[in-house]
Each structure stands twice: as structure tokens, then as C-alpha cells.
Write a protein that holds these residues in place. Sequence first.
Motif, mmCIF file in Angstrom:
data_model
loop_
_atom_site.group_PDB
_atom_site.id
_atom_site.type_symbol
_atom_site.label_atom_id
_atom_site.label_comp_id
_atom_site.label_asym_id
_atom_site.label_seq_id
_atom_site.Cartn_x
_atom_site.Cartn_y
_atom_site.Cartn_z
ATOM 1 N N MET A 1 5.101 26.026 -42.619
ATOM 2 C CA MET A 1 5.874 26.236 -43.826
ATOM 3 C C MET A 1 5.379 25.225 -44.861
ATOM 4 O O MET A 1 5.244 24.044 -44.591
ATOM 5 N N VAL A 5 8.318 25.693 -50.134
ATOM 6 C CA VAL A 5 9.440 26.442 -49.577
ATOM 7 C C VAL A 5 10.573 25.480 -49.198
ATOM 8 O O VAL A 5 11.747 25.752 -49.446
ATOM 9 N N GLY A 6 10.220 24.357 -48.607
ATOM 10 C CA GLY A 6 11.220 23.362 -48.253
ATOM 11 C C GLY A 6 11.937 22.823 -49.483
ATOM 12 O O GLY A 6 13.159 22.640 -49.474
ATOM 13 N N ASN A 7 11.172 22.566 -50.542
ATOM 14 C CA ASN A 7 11.769 22.091 -51.791
ATOM 15 C C ASN A 7 12.698 23.142 -52.396
ATOM 16 O O ASN A 7 13.766 22.805 -52.913
ATOM 17 N N ILE A 8 12.309 24.385 -52.328
ATOM 18 C CA ILE A 8 13.140 25.472 -52.864
ATOM 19 C C ILE A 8 14.455 25.561 -52.090
ATOM 20 O O ILE A 8 15.528 25.729 -52.684
ATOM 21 N N ILE A 9 14.388 25.405 -50.772
ATOM 22 C CA ILE A 9 15.607 25.458 -49.957
ATOM 23 C C ILE A 9 16.530 24.296 -50.308
ATOM 24 O O ILE A 9 17.746 24.475 -50.486
ATOM 25 N N VAL A 10 15.974 23.108 -50.436
ATOM 26 C CA VAL A 10 16.782 21.937 -50.768
ATOM 27 C C VAL A 10 17.407 22.094 -52.147
ATOM 28 O O VAL A 10 18.595 21.808 -52.349
ATOM 29 N N ALA A 12 18.101 24.908 -53.672
ATOM 30 C CA ALA A 12 19.124 25.948 -53.599
ATOM 31 C C ALA A 12 20.421 25.403 -53.000
ATOM 32 O O ALA A 12 21.515 25.685 -53.503
ATOM 33 N N VAL A 13 20.308 24.603 -51.942
ATOM 34 C CA VAL A 13 21.499 24.032 -51.312
ATOM 35 C C VAL A 13 22.206 23.087 -52.292
ATOM 36 O O VAL A 13 23.430 23.118 -52.436
#
Length: 77
Positions: A1, A5-10, A12-13
Motif C-alpha cells: 500500500m 493511500v495511508g495519508n488519505i485514510i488518516v 478521512a478519519v
Amino acid sequence: MSPIVGNIIVIAVLAVIIFFAGRATYRELKKEASGQGCSGCAGGSCSSCASAPKNIDRKKLRQVQKWQKEYEKEHRN
């Protein structure tokens, strides 16, 4: 990954958390503006405060109920 993608998830949260915190703050400010908040309460004496004690004076409640029953008996048609 990928890190994107990890930054986008963080992000979004965090956006969800900020949204709910902002919504709660907005609702509290709206209550304060309409006079339903606790800003005017001194020492928790305001009955609309969330922190106000909810204890009912049982003796006074019984007196009021007794008075109400007597009043109803006296004023029946």
C-alpha cells in the motif's frame, strides 16, 4: 500500500472526527444563544444544566400531590 493511500485514510478519519466535533459545538452554541444552555447557571443551580443535580425534594413533592388531591376534591362539579 502506498503512503498516499495511508495519508488519505488518516485525513478521512480526521475529517469525520472534526465534523462531529464541529456539529456538537454548533448545537451547544445554538442552545446557548436561545437561553437553554448553562452559561447563566451559578454553581449548578440551573435545572437545564447537564451537570445540575436531578434530585427531587420528596417531602415537597408529597405535599404538592396532597394539595392537588384536596384541591380536586373541593372543586369537583
